[in-house]
Design a protein around this motif. Structure first.
Motif, mmCIF file in Angstrom:
data_model
loop_
_atom_site.group_PDB
_atom_site.id
_atom_site.type_symbol
_atom_site.label_atom_id
_atom_site.label_comp_id
_atom_site.label_asym_id
_atom_site.label_seq_id
_atom_site.Cartn_x
_atom_site.Cartn_y
_atom_site.Cartn_z
ATOM 1 N N GLY A 132 -23.962 17.000 37.908
ATOM 2 C CA GLY A 132 -24.983 16.860 38.886
ATOM 3 C C GLY A 132 -26.074 15.845 38.539
ATOM 4 O O GLY A 132 -25.951 15.179 37.626
ATOM 5 N N THR A 137 -29.780 18.172 28.124
ATOM 6 C CA THR A 137 -29.977 17.623 26.759
ATOM 7 C C THR A 137 -28.580 17.391 26.192
ATOM 8 O O THR A 137 -28.724 16.577 25.252
ATOM 9 C CB THR A 137 -30.744 18.875 25.856
ATOM 10 N N GLY A 138 -27.603 17.404 26.904
ATOM 11 C CA GLY A 138 -26.268 17.073 26.061
ATOM 12 C C GLY A 138 -25.170 17.647 27.384
ATOM 13 O O GLY A 138 -25.339 18.302 28.103
HETATM 14 CL CL1 6GU Z 1 -22.476 15.889 32.023
HETATM 15 N N1 6GU Z 1 -24.647 15.440 30.530
HETATM 16 C C1 6GU Z 1 -26.015 15.550 30.525
HETATM 17 N N2 6GU Z 1 -26.413 15.279 29.521
HETATM 18 N N3 6GU Z 1 -26.719 15.790 31.556
HETATM 19 C C2 6GU Z 1 -26.027 15.844 32.683
HETATM 20 C C3 6GU Z 1 -24.504 15.984 32.799
HETATM 21 C C4 6GU Z 1 -23.910 15.836 31.954
HETATM 22 N N4 6GU Z 1 -24.332 16.365 34.154
HETATM 23 C C5 6GU Z 1 -25.523 16.416 34.782
HETATM 24 N N5 6GU Z 1 -26.492 16.132 34.112
#
Ligand code: 6GU
Length: 244
Positions: A132, A137-138
């Motif tokens: 989205g 943070t990861g």
């Molecule tokens: Cl897959 N990773 C991170 N760090 N933030 C996100 C995401 C993924 N998908 C949406 N925001």
């Protein structure tokens, strides 16, 4: 199906993947989720997996060697999907969940810090997905989302609720219609009469119209991709929809 997750935070995974339908699917042998600690593949005594970016700037970048070596240790079948979870990915959709659910082995790489060395994307990952338009943070929470969405689609995972997949929001291309259960009247809010009528044709039409109404109100963008009958279009126009 086998799911591999590569992460520097393996301890995040057992609780969400152990409960409910995903937990039961694993107990039933439908899915096996293997979580791998990326630090086991670090090259130094401190088990470092990141480093500062070439060219300068803030933040840290995940180094390529631990990720390559972690994935190589899995001995994946030829052509098996290796998904990098990153906010720079393509949006994860129900169609992606369906595509991945048909694979015997899927590997999810959780990005951390401020990014992953681009050579991981170039030579190791087969695709990038994001869950989205916001920054986490990861990739760990995103990996859990992907596992949940994929595992519930495996034949047998939902048990008696299996037929409900066709009515899922997004499988049908529309948001799901409103649902009610007992009591028929609660604090003055009553269940729509038609649902108590026993007239299944009328109930089907009511539900379809409610799904159309809700989708038009909350996610009009979905209507362009949905499969709509002439009757659906008529109802949508009645609600003020104008195509395009
Ligand atoms: Cl897959 N990773 C991170 N760090 N933030 C996100 C995401 C993924 N998908 C949406 N925001």
């Amino acid at each position: 199906m086998r799911l591999h997750i590569v992460t520097i935070f393996p301890e995040m995974f057992p609780a969400p993947l152990g409960a409910g339908i995903v937990g039961r699917a694993q107990e039933a042998g439908l899915a096996a989720v293997h979580v791998h600690d990326l630090r086991d593949f670090a090259h130094d005594r401190r088990r470092t997996t990141d480093d500062s970016p070439f060219g300068g700037g803030p933040g840290m970048v995940m180094r390529p060697e631990p990720l390559y070596e972690a994935v190589e240790s899995l001995q994946l079948p030829e052509g098996s999907p290796v998904v990098a979870l990153t906010p720079q990915g393509a949006p994860f959709r129900q169609a992606d969940a369906e595509r991945l659910a048909a694979e015997p082995v899927v590997t999810l790489l959780c990005g951390r810090y401020d990014g992953v060395d681009e050579r991981v994307v170039a030579g190791l990952a087969t695709e990038r997905l994001s869950i989205g338009d916001y920054v986490l943070t990861g990739g760990e929470l995103a990996a859990m989302v992907v596992v949940d969405a994929v595992v519930r689609l495996l034949p047998g995972a939902l048990g008696h609720a299996e037929e409900a997949i066709a009515d899922d929001s997004f499988t049908s291309g529309l948001l799901q219609y409103p649902q009610y259960t007992r009591p028929a009247d609660y604090r003055g809010m009553s269940v729509p009469e038609v649902l108590l009528s026993g007239d299944h044709a009328a109930i089907d039409r009511w539900r379809r119209n409610q799904a159309l109404r809700r989708t038009l109100e909350l996610r009009p963008d979905l209507l362009a991709q949905a499969t709509l009958s002439d009757e659906d279009r008529k109802e949508l126009r009645r609600l003020g929809w104008s195509e395009n």
